[in-house]
Design a protein around this motif. Structure first.
Motif, PDB file in Angstrom:
ATOM      1  N   THR A  20       0.812  -1.214   0.000  1.00 19.83           N
ATOM      2  CA  THR A  20       0.000   0.000   0.000  1.00 19.83           C
ATOM      3  C   THR A  20       0.847   1.265   0.000  1.00 19.83           C
ATOM      4  N   SER A  21       2.104   1.170  -0.354  1.00 18.99           N
ATOM      5  CA  SER A  21       2.976   2.350  -0.290  1.00 18.99           C
ATOM      6  C   SER A  21       2.973   3.106  -1.614  1.00 18.99           C
ATOM      7  N   ASN A  22       3.246   4.405  -1.502  1.00 12.63           N
ATOM      8  CA  ASN A  22       3.350   5.230  -2.695  1.00 12.63           C
ATOM      9  C   ASN A  22       4.817   5.332  -3.105  1.00 12.63           C
ATOM     10  N   SER A  23       5.148   6.305  -3.961  1.00  9.39           N
ATOM     11  CA  SER A  23       6.524   6.412  -4.460  1.00  9.39           C
ATOM     12  C   SER A  23       7.513   6.836  -3.369  1.00  9.39           C
ATOM     13  N   PHE A  24       7.022   7.420  -2.277  1.00  9.90           N
ATOM     14  CA  PHE A  24       7.894   7.834  -1.180  1.00  9.90           C
ATOM     15  C   PHE A  24       8.071   6.740  -0.131  1.00  9.90           C
ATOM     16  N   GLY A  25       7.404   5.603  -0.299  1.00  7.82           N
ATOM     17  CA  GLY A  25       7.511   4.508   0.654  1.00  7.82           C
ATOM     18  C   GLY A  25       6.554   4.623   1.826  1.00  7.82           C
ATOM     19  N   LEU A  26       5.617   5.567   1.753  1.00 10.69           N
ATOM     20  CA  LEU A  26       4.645   5.760   2.821  1.00 10.69           C
ATOM     21  C   LEU A  26       3.305   5.150   2.437  1.00 10.69           C
ATOM     22  N   LEU A  30      -5.227   7.921   0.862  1.00  9.93           N
ATOM     23  CA  LEU A  30      -6.317   8.269  -0.047  1.00  9.93           C
ATOM     24  C   LEU A  30      -6.701   7.097  -0.945  1.00  9.93           C
ATOM     25  N   LYS A  31      -5.735   6.300  -1.333  1.00 15.10           N
ATOM     26  CA  LYS A  31      -6.005   5.196  -2.243  1.00 15.10           C
ATOM     27  C   LYS A  31      -6.464   3.939  -1.509  1.00 15.10           C
ATOM     28  N   TYR A  32      -5.825   3.621  -0.352  1.00 16.35           N
ATOM     29  CA  TYR A  32      -6.095   2.359   0.333  1.00 16.35           C
ATOM     30  C   TYR A  32      -6.840   2.511   1.657  1.00 16.35           C
ATOM     31  N   GLY A  33      -7.149   3.725   2.065  1.00 12.07           N
ATOM     32  CA  GLY A  33      -7.840   3.929   3.331  1.00 12.07           C
ATOM     33  C   GLY A  33      -6.851   4.030   4.482  1.00 12.07           C
ATOM     34  N   PRO A  34      -7.372   4.272   5.686  1.00 14.69           N
ATOM     35  CA  PRO A  34      -6.473   4.434   6.838  1.00 14.69           C
ATOM     36  C   PRO A  34      -5.756   3.135   7.179  1.00 14.69           C
ATOM     37  N   ARG A  35      -4.567   3.302   7.758  1.00 11.79           N
ATOM     38  CA  ARG A  35      -3.780   2.128   8.164  1.00 11.79           C
ATOM     39  C   ARG A  35      -4.498   1.400   9.288  1.00 11.79           C
ATOM     40  N   SER A  36      -4.480   0.103   9.227  1.00 14.00           N
ATOM     41  CA  SER A  36      -5.082  -0.715  10.269  1.00 14.00           C
ATOM     42  C   SER A  36      -3.983  -1.177  11.222  1.00 14.00           C
ATOM     43  N   LEU A  37      -4.026  -0.664  12.444  1.00 15.33           N
ATOM     44  CA  LEU A  37      -3.027  -1.068  13.419  1.00 15.33           C
ATOM     45  C   LEU A  37      -3.204  -2.527  13.813  1.00 15.33           C
ATOM     46  N   ALA A  38      -4.427  -3.010  13.754  1.00 14.96           N
ATOM     47  CA  ALA A  38      -4.674  -4.410  14.112  1.00 14.96           C
ATOM     48  C   ALA A  38      -3.969  -5.350  13.152  1.00 14.96           C
ATOM     49  N   ALA A  39      -3.843  -4.967  11.890  1.00 14.30           N
ATOM     50  CA  ALA A  39      -3.151  -5.818  10.920  1.00 14.30           C
ATOM     51  C   ALA A  39      -1.648  -5.772  11.123  1.00 14.30           C
ATOM     52  N   GLU A  40      -1.152  -4.661  11.657  1.00 13.91           N
ATOM     53  CA  GLU A  40       0.286  -4.522  11.820  1.00 13.91           C
ATOM     54  C   GLU A  40       0.803  -5.186  13.091  1.00 13.91           C
ATOM     55  N   VAL A  41      -0.029  -5.251  14.103  1.00 13.48           N
ATOM     56  CA  VAL A  41       0.396  -5.833  15.371  1.00 13.48           C
ATOM     57  C   VAL A  41       0.200  -7.328  15.307  1.00 13.48           C
ATOM     58  N   GLN A  42       1.177  -8.066  15.794  1.00 13.15           N
ATOM     59  CA  GLN A  42       1.052  -9.517  15.791  1.00 13.15           C
ATOM     60  C   GLN A  42      -0.031  -9.934  16.770  1.00 13.15           C
ATOM     61  N   SER A  43      -0.462 -11.197  16.665  1.00  9.95           N
ATOM     62  CA  SER A  43      -1.514 -11.684  17.543  1.00  9.95           C
ATOM     63  C   SER A  43      -1.054 -11.755  18.988  1.00  9.95           C
ATOM     64  N   THR A  44       0.233 -11.885  19.231  1.00 11.27           N
ATOM     65  CA  THR A  44       0.755 -11.878  20.589  1.00 11.27           C
ATOM     66  C   THR A  44       1.467 -10.569  20.845  1.00 11.27           C
ATOM     67  N   GLY A  45       1.347 -10.069  22.043  1.00 12.53           N
ATOM     68  CA  GLY A  45       1.957  -8.808  22.397  1.00 12.53           C
ATOM     69  C   GLY A  45       3.418  -8.974  22.779  1.00 12.53           C
ATOM     70  N   LYS A  46       4.067  -7.857  23.037  1.00 16.19           N
ATOM     71  CA  LYS A  46       5.476  -7.879  23.390  1.00 16.19           C
ATOM     72  C   LYS A  46       5.687  -8.549  24.736  1.00 16.19           C
ATOM     73  N   ILE A  47       4.810  -8.248  25.681  1.00 16.38           N
ATOM     74  CA  ILE A  47       4.954  -8.830  27.020  1.00 16.38           C
ATOM     75  C   ILE A  47       4.770 -10.340  26.953  1.00 16.38           C
ATOM     76  N   ARG A  48       3.804 -10.777  26.197  1.00 15.96           N
ATOM     77  CA  ARG A  48       3.546 -12.215  26.092  1.00 15.96           C
ATOM     78  C   ARG A  48       4.734 -12.946  25.466  1.00 15.96           C
ATOM     79  N   ASP A  49       5.327 -12.345  24.428  1.00 19.20           N
ATOM     80  CA  ASP A  49       6.512 -12.944  23.802  1.00 19.20           C
ATOM     81  C   ASP A  49       7.663 -13.029  24.784  1.00 19.20           C
ATOM     82  N   ARG A  50       7.845 -11.982  25.558  1.00 20.30           N
ATOM     83  CA  ARG A  50       8.925 -11.991  26.540  1.00 20.30           C
ATOM     84  C   ARG A  50       8.708 -13.054  27.601  1.00 20.30           C
ATOM     85  N   LEU A  51       7.467 -13.183  28.069  1.00 20.82           N
ATOM     86  CA  LEU A  51       7.194 -14.174  29.105  1.00 20.82           C
ATOM     87  C   LEU A  51       7.342 -15.599  28.585  1.00 20.82           C
TER      88      LEU A  51
END
Length: 139
Positions: A20-26, A30-51
């Protein structure tokens, strides 16, 4: 050579914005809609991975420190002792607790819920050793 990590390392990120990036790498909102943070974050959190990786990281740290202090033979010897002790040839019908492995792993002074929260039905096993030996021979 392994690093002397105290806490587990960061995992690799699974999400990218390359599709979904443009020529600047961002991300092109406008073309793909707002970024979904849920898609970017893994199913497990940082604390869970550490534990989940905490015990393995601490064990690796101890082995690396022993290697630097005493040489390669010390962690190899400890790992061989752990492997020998973990192979338990005792009767499987009897209640199993591997105290030797707990001592080698450094867990002999810790209490877990399973150590004192077992019910009487879990503790009482029928001691039919002859039937268990026959079953073991058939396998």
């Amino acid at each position: 050579m392994e690093s002397l990590r105290i806490v587990p390392g960061k995992g690799d990120k699974a999400a990218t914005v390359q599709d979904t990036s443009n020529s600047f790498g961002l991300h092109d909102t406008l073309k793909y809609g707002p970024r979904s943070l849920a898609a970017e974050v893994q199913s497990t959190g940082k604390i869970r991975d550490r534990l989940e990786n905490w015990e393995a990281t601490q064990d690796n740290l101890k082995l690396q420190m022993q290697r630097q202090l005493f040489g390669l033979h010390m962690p190899m010897r400890l790992m061989m002792e752990r492997k020998i002790v973990s192979q338990n040839p005792h009767m499987p019908i009897l209640p199993q607790s591997n105290l030797h492995l707990d001592i080698l792993m450094g867990r002999d002074e810790t209490l877990e819920c399973a150590d004192f929260m077992t019910s009487a039905s879990e503790m009482a096993h029928p001691l039919d050793i002859h039937a268990d030996m026959e079953k073991k021979l058939r396998m």
